[in-house]
Design an enzyme around this catalytic site. Structure first.
Site, mmCIF file in Angstrom:
data_model
loop_
_atom_site.group_PDB
_atom_site.id
_atom_site.type_symbol
_atom_site.label_atom_id
_atom_site.label_comp_id
_atom_site.label_asym_id
_atom_site.label_seq_id
_atom_site.Cartn_x
_atom_site.Cartn_y
_atom_site.Cartn_z
ATOM 1 N N ILE A 279 0.833 -1.202 0.000
ATOM 2 C CA ILE A 279 0.000 0.000 0.000
ATOM 3 C C ILE A 279 0.868 1.252 0.000
ATOM 4 C CG2 ILE A 279 -1.673 1.342 1.341
ATOM 5 C CD1 ILE A 279 -2.799 -1.390 2.322
ATOM 6 N N ILE B 206 -4.238 5.467 7.178
ATOM 7 C CA ILE B 206 -5.034 4.485 6.431
ATOM 8 C C ILE B 206 -4.692 3.072 6.892
ATOM 9 C CG2 ILE B 206 -5.433 5.914 4.386
ATOM 10 C CD1 ILE B 206 -3.056 4.442 3.043
ATOM 11 N N SER B 207 -4.081 2.955 8.085
ATOM 12 C CA SER B 207 -3.664 1.632 8.565
ATOM 13 C C SER B 207 -4.650 1.096 9.597
ATOM 14 C CB SER B 207 -2.236 1.699 9.106
ATOM 15 O OG SER B 207 -2.105 2.686 10.110
ATOM 16 N N ARG B 208 -4.410 1.385 10.859
ATOM 17 C CA ARG B 208 -5.299 1.004 11.954
ATOM 18 C C ARG B 208 -5.316 2.148 12.967
ATOM 19 N NH1 ARG B 208 -6.986 -2.329 9.033
ATOM 20 N NH2 ARG B 208 -7.280 -4.581 9.380
ATOM 21 N N ASP C 146 -8.911 7.470 8.038
ATOM 22 C CA ASP C 146 -9.889 6.480 7.594
ATOM 23 C C ASP C 146 -10.121 5.441 8.682
ATOM 24 O OD1 ASP C 146 -11.673 5.309 5.694
ATOM 25 O OD2 ASP C 146 -10.158 3.774 5.257
ATOM 26 N N GLU D 66 -14.360 1.985 16.269
ATOM 27 C CA GLU D 66 -15.039 2.374 15.026
ATOM 28 C C GLU D 66 -16.484 1.907 15.097
ATOM 29 O OE1 GLU D 66 -11.147 2.106 12.053
ATOM 30 O OE2 GLU D 66 -12.669 0.530 11.997
ATOM 31 N N HIS E 121 -13.591 3.891 7.611
ATOM 32 C CA HIS E 121 -12.762 2.725 7.281
ATOM 33 C C HIS E 121 -13.181 2.134 5.927
ATOM 34 C CE1 HIS E 121 -10.242 -0.698 9.255
ATOM 35 N NE2 HIS E 121 -9.994 -0.604 7.962
ATOM 36 N N ILE E 122 -13.032 2.930 4.892
ATOM 37 C CA ILE E 122 -13.506 2.547 3.563
ATOM 38 C C ILE E 122 -12.369 2.449 2.549
ATOM 39 C CG2 ILE E 122 -15.880 3.353 3.819
ATOM 40 C CD1 ILE E 122 -15.030 6.014 2.514
ATOM 41 N N GLY E 123 -11.155 2.178 3.053
ATOM 42 C CA GLY E 123 -10.010 2.096 2.154
ATOM 43 C C GLY E 123 -10.195 1.123 1.006
#
Length: 271
Positions: free
Chosen positions: A107, A187-189, A213, A218, A237-239
């Site tokens: 990524i 964009i990880s966690r 994200d 969440e 969280h829509i990566g």
């Protein structure tokens, strides 16, 4: 397993004595206890390759949205109270800015490819340095120490796997090393960032902005201070959330389940 549900704990494993395989959507497996699963003879698979392109796109989307203040701009444009657009309403430049990528896996590297097209200067910090030809292809410079990356970057993008080593990797100290004009993109966690420290840094203008994200939990509680800050963009969280990618993810999960039930080698098995 989708969105970490159902929870694969000892109680569930004891209730499913014939369980052979757990197929998990996406690349992250931080929600699974691999040693526990192995002790029950259960194999694990994930879908690591299909998600990287869309997640990299999401990283660039968050970078652009934050730098050009797209969410605020939209709200202003559609507000019934808007009578004129102020001339001094400004974003910050992306072209020529320095992007620091923390985690140069699949990524992270795809983000670098996209950032190169935006004429960004690219720094990266990762467990392993990329080959010289890979670095040259995107114009990336390796930072052995994360501190060097944090101090130089206009945008810091997190694309690491959540492990004990990366848990709260970005905390108060790291945020204070960043430029006051810098933006943090995750964009990880969510747990890669100390969220309390991030709130404090954003409130006190230690950094300019954040684009996330991922959070923890969440979704966030509706009274969480991150939701009240103007210099934050949060997406759910829509990566990997595109129609094609989600379809392929489900196909890959089904393939792994079928192979596990048939006693065959499991595609994309997590060892």
């Amino acid at each position: 397993v989708w969105y970490h549900k159902p929870a694969i704990n000892e109680e569930l494993l004891q209730s499913l004595p014939n369980l052979k395989v757990v197929a998990s959507a996406g690349v992250g497996i931080d929600h699974l206890d691999l040693k526990l699963l192995s002790s029950y003879g259960v194999k694990v698979s994930n879908t690591p390759f299909i998600v990287s392109t869309d997640t990299a796109d999401m990283g660039m989307a968050l970078l652009l949205a934050s730098s050009r203040r797209l969410v605020e701009g939209h709200e202003m444009a559609v507000s019934p109270d808007t009578e004129y657009f102020p001339a001094d309403w400004l974003g910050i430049e992306v072209s020529g800015a320095t992007l620091g990528i923390v985690g140069m896996g699949k990524i992270g590297y795809k983000v670098a490819e996209r950032a190169k097209a935006f004429e960004m200067k690219i720094l990266y910090h990762s467990r392993n340095q990329r080959k010289k030809e890979e670095e040259s292809a995107v114009g990336a410079v390796y930072c052995k120490k994360i501190d060097d990356l944090l101090q130089q970057s206009d945008f810091v993008l997190l694309a690491v796997t959540l492990t004990p080593q990366t848990h709260k990797l970005i905390g108060k100290r790291e945020l204070e090393l960043m430029k006051p004009t810098a933006t943090l993109i995750n964009i990880s966690r969510g747990l890669v960032v100390d969220q309390d420290a991030l709130v404090e840094a954003l409130q006190n203008k230690v950094i300019r902005a954040a684009a996330l994200d991922v959070t923890y939990p969440e979704p966030l509680p509706r009274d969480h201070p991150l939701l009240k800050l103007k210099n934050v963009i949060i997406t759910p969280h829509i990566g990997s959330a595109t129609k094609k990618t989600r379809w392929v993810m489900m196909e890959e999960m089904a393939e792994s389940i079928e192979a596990g039930l048939a006693g065959l080698p499991i595609p994309r098995e997590v060892l």
